[in-house]
Design an enzyme around this catalytic site. Structure first.
Site, PDB file in Angstrom:
ATOM      1  N   GLY A 121      38.120 -29.154  37.773  1.00  0.00           N
ATOM      2  CA  GLY A 121      37.988 -29.314  36.269  1.00  0.00           C
ATOM      3  C   GLY A 121      38.775 -28.387  35.621  1.00  0.00           C
ATOM      4  N   CYS A 122      39.110 -27.015  36.437  1.00  0.00           N
ATOM      5  CA  CYS A 122      39.600 -25.936  35.684  1.00  0.00           C
ATOM      6  C   CYS A 122      40.910 -26.122  35.705  1.00  0.00           C
ATOM      7  CB  CYS A 122      39.255 -24.831  36.633  1.00  0.00           C
ATOM      8  SG  CYS A 122      39.949 -24.787  38.240  1.00  0.00           S
ATOM      9  N   GLY A 123      41.763 -27.104  36.063  1.00  0.00           N
ATOM     10  CA  GLY A 123      43.084 -27.270  35.910  1.00  0.00           C
ATOM     11  C   GLY A 123      44.011 -26.491  37.146  1.00  0.00           C
TER      12      GLY A 123
END
Length: 277
Positions: A121-123
């Site tokens: 989710g942090c990319g």
């Protein structure tokens, strides 16, 4: 009869400018009314070979120049010859650019996108993001500094050719000064990077040699502008605003001549480094 109050979110009449610009009222005792021409801004969606790549907020002028310059300085293509076609379309306040590029460039772009795709989710992971912010660049050949006479009255001359800014303000400019000291290209945009991309695109489309003259930016000189200048092959970059320390280090490292043109002082050459530095 009840009077309807215009809702700026839904009433086009409230949003539409008058022929001489947007209406305003001064916030003082006189409450003077007037009109002002404002800088234009629009969204531009760029797709390469049918694949959406980026959406940029730009000024709606010289958009083909911007697409070419953006493609080059973002390393989507290695050369302008890799761009086969640009189709611009407008839908309301937005533009779209369908760009056809060479198969090898498109393959490299897909590989880059695949490598940068985050798995959480942090990319982007920190290393990959840093590689984008601090990329590996080719070192330029050593080039002479522009003659001091070509910088004389440059601020005044820039003001004379910034046609859009004279009307509305709020626009940055990137310009090219040729070997004779004449301003031969000026591109303006609400974005600093966009203006330089437009200039680089215009140089390529007009087959001008970026080394035969120098580029000028009216905005703050950030590291991204150094990246773009090196990738475009400029010999010299002149900034009306002082560069950051990182800009100077990168300009020296990559042999880009970097000059700051203060308001009331002689031009300051930061790169190449002075002999005593």
């Amino acid at each position: 009869m009840s009077r309807r109050t215009a809702d700026p979110l839904t009433d086009d009449r409230a949003a539409a400018p008058a022929p001489d610009g947007y209406a305003y009222v001064e916030l003082d005792e006189t409450a003077h009314h007037g009109h002002a021409v404002l800088a234009e801004e629009c969204a531009l969606a760029i797709a390469y070979n049918g694949v959406a790549h980026a959406v940029m907020m730009v000024s709606p002028s010289a958009l083909e120049d911007f697409v070419v310059g953006f493609s080059l300085t973002s390393a989507v293509v290695a050369a302008a010859e890799d761009i086969y076609d640009i189709q611009l379309k407008r839908a309301g306040e937005a533009f779209s650019a369908e760009v056809q590029i060479a198969s090898r460039a498109f393959w490299a772009l897909k590989q880059q996108r695949r490598n940068l795709a985050g798995t959480s989710g942090c990319g982007l992971c920190g290393v990959e993001a840093l590689e984008q912010a601090l990329p590996q660049l080719d070192t330029l050949s050593v080039n002479p500094l522009p003659p001091a006479a070509h910088l004389a009255d440059l601020r005044t001359r820039i003001g004379q050719v910034q046609k859009l800014a004279r009307q509305s303000g709020a626009l940055h400019a990137a310009l090219f000064v040729d070997e004779s000291g004449e301003i031969v290209l000026c591109r303006e945009d609400i974005g600093r990077h966009n203006a330089l991309d437009k200039l680089i695109g215009a140089l390529n489309r007009e087959n001008r040699d970026a080394r035969r003259g120098f580029a000028v930016v009216t905005s703050r000189c950030s590291l991204e502008l150094i990246h773009k200048a090196v990738r475009a092959g400029f010999a010299s970059l002149v900034s009306l605003s002082a560069p950051t320390d990182l800009c100077v280090r990168w300009a020296r490292r990559h042999r880009l001549n970097l000059i700051h043109l203060p308001h009331h002082s002689p031009p300051r050459v930061y790169s190449p480094a002075p002999d005593y530095a």
